[in-house]
Scaffold this motif. Structure first.
Motif, PDB file in Angstrom:
ATOM      1  N   ARG A  71     -95.238 -63.694  15.565  1.00  0.00           N
ATOM      2  CA  ARG A  71     -96.497 -64.388  15.843  1.00  0.00           C
ATOM      3  C   ARG A  71     -96.348 -65.900  15.747  1.00  0.00           C
ATOM      4  O   ARG A  71     -96.921 -66.636  16.551  1.00  0.00           O
ATOM      5  CB  ARG A  71     -97.559 -63.895  14.861  1.00  0.00           C
ATOM      6  N   LYS A  72     -95.565 -66.374  14.794  1.00  0.00           N
ATOM      7  CA  LYS A  72     -95.409 -67.821  14.596  1.00  0.00           C
ATOM      8  C   LYS A  72     -94.688 -68.488  15.759  1.00  0.00           C
ATOM      9  O   LYS A  72     -94.770 -69.709  15.939  1.00  0.00           O
ATOM     10  CB  LYS A  72     -94.656 -68.103  13.301  1.00  0.00           C
ATOM     11  N   PHE A 115     -93.997 -69.424  23.897  1.00  0.00           N
ATOM     12  CA  PHE A 115     -93.973 -68.557  25.084  1.00  0.00           C
ATOM     13  C   PHE A 115     -95.284 -68.658  25.852  1.00  0.00           C
ATOM     14  O   PHE A 115     -95.669 -67.725  26.555  1.00  0.00           O
ATOM     15  CB  PHE A 115     -93.732 -67.102  24.677  1.00  0.00           C
ATOM     16  N   GLY A 116     -95.970 -69.785  25.743  1.00  0.00           N
ATOM     17  CA  GLY A 116     -97.303 -69.925  26.325  1.00  0.00           C
ATOM     18  C   GLY A 116     -97.380 -69.678  27.808  1.00  0.00           C
ATOM     19  O   GLY A 116     -98.421 -69.272  28.330  1.00  0.00           O
ATOM     20  N   HIS A 140     -87.468 -68.226  21.254  1.00  0.00           N
ATOM     21  CA  HIS A 140     -87.790 -69.249  22.265  1.00  0.00           C
ATOM     22  C   HIS A 140     -87.597 -68.654  23.661  1.00  0.00           C
ATOM     23  O   HIS A 140     -86.751 -67.763  23.846  1.00  0.00           O
ATOM     24  CB  HIS A 140     -86.878 -70.469  22.069  1.00  0.00           C
ATOM     25  N   PRO A 141     -88.357 -69.123  24.657  1.00  0.00           N
ATOM     26  CA  PRO A 141     -88.241 -68.575  26.010  1.00  0.00           C
ATOM     27  C   PRO A 141     -86.837 -68.643  26.611  1.00  0.00           C
ATOM     28  O   PRO A 141     -86.515 -67.862  27.517  1.00  0.00           O
ATOM     29  CB  PRO A 141     -89.232 -69.421  26.823  1.00  0.00           C
ATOM     30  N   ARG A 142     -86.012 -69.562  26.144  1.00  0.00           N
ATOM     31  CA  ARG A 142     -84.654 -69.643  26.676  1.00  0.00           C
ATOM     32  C   ARG A 142     -83.815 -68.427  26.327  1.00  0.00           C
ATOM     33  O   ARG A 142     -82.725 -68.228  26.899  1.00  0.00           O
ATOM     34  CB  ARG A 142     -83.959 -70.923  26.211  1.00  0.00           C
TER      35      ARG A 142
END
Length: 258
Positions: free
Chosen positions: A212-213, A218-219, A250-252
């Protein structure tokens, strides 16, 4: 035969180091917080300064040297030697740019290191194929640049990127006892949300967990639209109740192929 294998390994390490040295000017520091000297290199991503501080390099992760009965991973020694050589050419003098988070849970200082000529240590190791790019929020400075440096080695199959362990593996083919770093490819079977995390379940028994944090990073990801999509996830595999779990920070760490 053992001597021949050693010579081949030495030649490969030398070729990789040439690549490291040539491209080391990538990812400039922007600003510097402190200067120091390195007293000892522990492994490819951790050093001890003359003032006694242990510094963990931000942005990279190198193969692990063996300890506590665990074997040394391929290229771990080569990564350490490459870092020793880079530092020696700089007279063991380094400049530090601290992370937004200054210490990890082991008490080590988290910092980007730069050589006397301004060259990025992390970028050099990434381009040589000695490390994977590692993103741990909130220390996100230079994420894109480090990713580009890694892609040079990955696209050229240099160093660790020539090893089967660093090639994408199907989620269905991940062995039951799999642990450590893996790159997993699979189709999304289910999307769910628990009290503390977002879950992306892949066909084949692999679950991707976003705490959650970390969801704010990832917006731009529409999780509901991912069902049925093919994705590639990278991270450390853990097992729980027969299911493999990879935590994404992270999205990466997540590539959506559709």
């Amino acid at each position: 035969m053992p001597r021949i294998r050693w010579v081949q390994g030495a030649l490969l390490a030398g070729a990789l180091f040439c690549s490291v040295a040539y491209a080391a000017t990538d990812c400039p520091s922007g600003h510097i917080d402190a200067h120091a000297r390195v007293a000892h290199v522990i492994d490819g991503d951790t050093v001890i300064l003359t003032d006694g501080r242990h510094v963990r390099l931000i942005g990279i992760d190198t193969p692990e040297l063996g300890h506590d009965g665990k074997p040394t991973q391929p290229f771990a020694q080569a990564a350490r030697r490459a870092l020793v050589r880079l530092l020696a050419d700089s007279g063991d003098r380094v400049a530090l740019r601290y992370g937004r988070t200054r210490h990890d849970h082991y008490g080590r200082t988290l910092a980007h290191l730069f050589l006397a000529d301004g060259a990025s240590v992390s970028a050099a190791l990434l381009r040589g194929g000695y490390a994977t790019a590692l993103v741990v929020p909130p220390n996100l400075w230079n994420v894109a640049c480090y990713g580009q440096a890694e892609s040079v080695a990955r696209d050229g199959h240099q160093g660790i990127w020539a090893l089967p362990r660093y090639q994408p593996v199907s989620a269905r083919a991940l062995p039951p006892g799999a642990q450590g770093f893996h790159i997993v490819r699979g189709r999304v079977a289910h999307i769910g949300r628990s009290r503390n995390a977002q879950w992306i379940d892949l066909e084949g028994g692999v679950a991707l967990r976003i705490d959650r944090k970390d969801l704010a990073y990832f917006g731009d990801v529409d999780f509901k639209s991912l069902r049925g999509a093919e994705v590639i996830a990278r991270g450390w595999v853990h097992s729980r109740r027969g299911e493999h779990i990879i935590a994404l920070r992270h999205p990466r760490a997540l590539t959506i192929l559709r």
